[in-house]
Scaffold this motif. Structure first.
Motif, PDB file in Angstrom:
ATOM      1  N   LEU A  48       0.813   5.873  -1.140  1.00  0.00           N
ATOM      2  CA  LEU A  48       0.384   6.602   0.048  1.00  0.00           C
ATOM      3  C   LEU A  48       1.324   7.817   0.007  1.00  0.00           C
ATOM      4  O   LEU A  48       0.887   8.929   0.310  1.00  0.00           O
ATOM      5  CB  LEU A  48       0.368   5.933   1.363  1.00  0.00           C
ATOM      6  CG  LEU A  48      -0.664   4.917   1.569  1.00  0.00           C
ATOM      7  CD1 LEU A  48      -0.489   4.138   2.589  1.00  0.00           C
ATOM      8  CD2 LEU A  48      -1.893   5.823   1.828  1.00  0.00           C
ATOM      9  N   LYS A  65      -6.882   7.742   4.299  1.00  0.00           N
ATOM     10  CA  LYS A  65      -7.389   7.125   3.012  1.00  0.00           C
ATOM     11  C   LYS A  65      -8.077   6.103   3.085  1.00  0.00           C
ATOM     12  O   LYS A  65      -8.420   5.199   2.110  1.00  0.00           O
ATOM     13  CB  LYS A  65      -6.296   6.937   2.020  1.00  0.00           C
ATOM     14  CG  LYS A  65      -5.685   8.402   1.722  1.00  0.00           C
ATOM     15  CD  LYS A  65      -4.461   8.476   0.743  1.00  0.00           C
ATOM     16  CE  LYS A  65      -4.292   9.784   0.135  1.00  0.00           C
ATOM     17  NZ  LYS A  65      -3.272   9.583  -0.811  1.00  0.00           N
ATOM     18  N   GLU A  88       0.821  -1.168  -0.220  1.00  0.00           N
ATOM     19  CA  GLU A  88      -0.066   0.078   0.014  1.00  0.00           C
ATOM     20  C   GLU A  88       0.883   1.252  -0.058  1.00  0.00           C
ATOM     21  O   GLU A  88       0.137   2.414  -0.287  1.00  0.00           O
ATOM     22  CB  GLU A  88      -1.068  -0.052   1.215  1.00  0.00           C
ATOM     23  CG  GLU A  88      -1.878  -1.253   1.251  1.00  0.00           C
ATOM     24  CD  GLU A  88      -3.113  -1.172   0.250  1.00  0.00           C
ATOM     25  OE1 GLU A  88      -3.094  -0.017  -0.406  1.00  0.00           O
ATOM     26  OE2 GLU A  88      -3.919  -2.080   0.338  1.00  0.00           O
ATOM     27  N   LEU A 117      -1.308   8.971   6.550  1.00  0.00           N
ATOM     28  CA  LEU A 117      -1.899   8.982   5.369  1.00  0.00           C
ATOM     29  C   LEU A 117      -2.952   7.838   5.158  1.00  0.00           C
ATOM     30  O   LEU A 117      -3.898   7.668   4.543  1.00  0.00           O
ATOM     31  CB  LEU A 117      -0.899   8.996   4.342  1.00  0.00           C
ATOM     32  CG  LEU A 117      -0.358  10.126   4.171  1.00  0.00           C
ATOM     33  CD1 LEU A 117       1.044   9.962   3.229  1.00  0.00           C
ATOM     34  CD2 LEU A 117      -1.059  11.117   3.439  1.00  0.00           C
ATOM     35  N   ALA A 118      -2.616   6.647   5.503  1.00  0.00           N
ATOM     36  CA  ALA A 118      -3.205   5.405   5.521  1.00  0.00           C
ATOM     37  C   ALA A 118      -4.676   5.404   6.167  1.00  0.00           C
ATOM     38  O   ALA A 118      -5.405   4.893   5.767  1.00  0.00           O
ATOM     39  CB  ALA A 118      -2.561   4.090   5.995  1.00  0.00           C
TER      40      ALA A 118
END
Length: 322
Positions: free
Chosen positions: A12, A313, A8, A309-310
């Motif tokens: 990101l 989002k 991921e 950020l994870a």
């Protein structure tokens, strides 16, 4: 606890995010509001691997944790990267594990960001030619990050095995820069900025190769005995690093320290330049050298940014450890 899988991370965090995180943590280190803890890095006696821990605490950002991992030289034959690592972040108020983050891409991004920060603060403004020494996994990351810091017009590169430069040529082409494979003598004569990113245990770039006014970012030496550039070149340069204690013991400066041509007092912190507490480049013909040894706080800074950020989002995995 939050888990951010390796797969991921590429979607990101940007190079700009990594640059900001690393620049900020260098500034915090120089202000003594962030501390790296002693590094453990050892040959494990299996698979020719080097393995260890880098850790620290940034009181300003409340990033507490460690990166565990190292270098497995045989991994390329298995189709996986030689550098393997994982970052663990802990809650600074309770000590509970806050997050586990894949560290492979982050290591490449933060290493490239450190070189880019050094170029932003130390390289001549009129730098036009970027030189890269080395063509391993991290080299293309270095090229892309550093190329954004000045108006470079072309890239020259050298690697012990010339055929491995194809990846660098592709990366240069993707950002619109002409690329040429050259000898070390040609590279030093042409390049205004040189990034060394090898795992060498003997000097590759020599003092006689490098012209006045060059900025060097030496990013590969992070273990006792490693060496990318000749000690005489280190002694000729004005020296900056991420952390002085690492620079003189496991970084590029270790060899000049050992032969007495450089003292600990000759090595300044890049964070001091960022904070305006130490001059950076003082003359157009000065050689500046950034000894990027890699500190745990860099890993924690970029990992902390990725976790935020994870969560934002919606791609973070949450696991209850209680």
């Amino acid at each position: 606890m939050i888990i951010v899988p390796e797969k991921e991370i590429g979607a990101l965090i940007t190079r700009a995010d990594a640059f900001t995180a690393v620049e900020s943590v260098f500034a915090s280190m120089a202000k003594r509001t962030a501390t790296n803890f002693p590094v453990i890095r050892e040959a494990i006696g299996h698979a020719d691997a080097l393995y260890g821990f880098k850790s620290g605490f940034d009181r300003a950002a409340l990033n507490l944790g460690l990166k565990s991992g190292g270098y497995w030289p045989g991994n390329a034959a298995k189709g996986i990267t030689n550098h393997q690592s994982t970052v663990f972040l802990f809650d600074a108020d309770s000590g509970r594990c806050r997050a586990v983050v894949g560290g492979n891409l982050l290591t490449a991004l933060r290493t490239a960001a450190a070189a880019a920060v050094s170029v932003a603060h130390l390289a001549r403004r009129d730098s036009k030619v970027l030189g890269i020494v080395g063509a391993g996994h991290q080299a293309a990351f270095q090229l892309r990050a550093v190329a954004e810091q000045r108006g470079f017009e072309r890239v020259v590169a050298w690697n012990r095995t010339a055929s491995k430069l194809d990846g660098l040529a592709k990366a240069a082409g993707e950002i619109g820069l002409p690329f040429k494979a050259v000898s070390l003598e040609e590279l030093g004569a042409q390049a205004d900025v040189i990034v060394t990113i090898t795992s060498s245990f003997e000097p590759v770039l020599l003092d006689r190769h490098v012209k006045p006014g060059t900025h060097l970012a030496c990013m590969g030496t992070d273990t006792k005995g490693k060496q990318e550039v000749e000690a005489a070149l280190v002694a000729r340069a004005t020296l900056f690093t991420d952390e002085v204690a690492q620079s003189i013991s496991i970084g590029e400066c270790q060899h000049a320290i050992a032969d007495g041509s450089v003292t600990e007092g000759d090595v300044g912190e890049l964070g001091e330049v960022i904070n305006g507490d130490r001059p950076g480049r003082r003359a157009e013909d000065e050689i500046t050298l950034f000894d990027g040894t890699g500190v745990g706080l860099q890993d924690l800074a970029v990992a902390g940014a990725v976790v935020d950020l994870a969560v934002e989002k919606g791609v973070a995995l949450e696991v209850d450890l209680t």
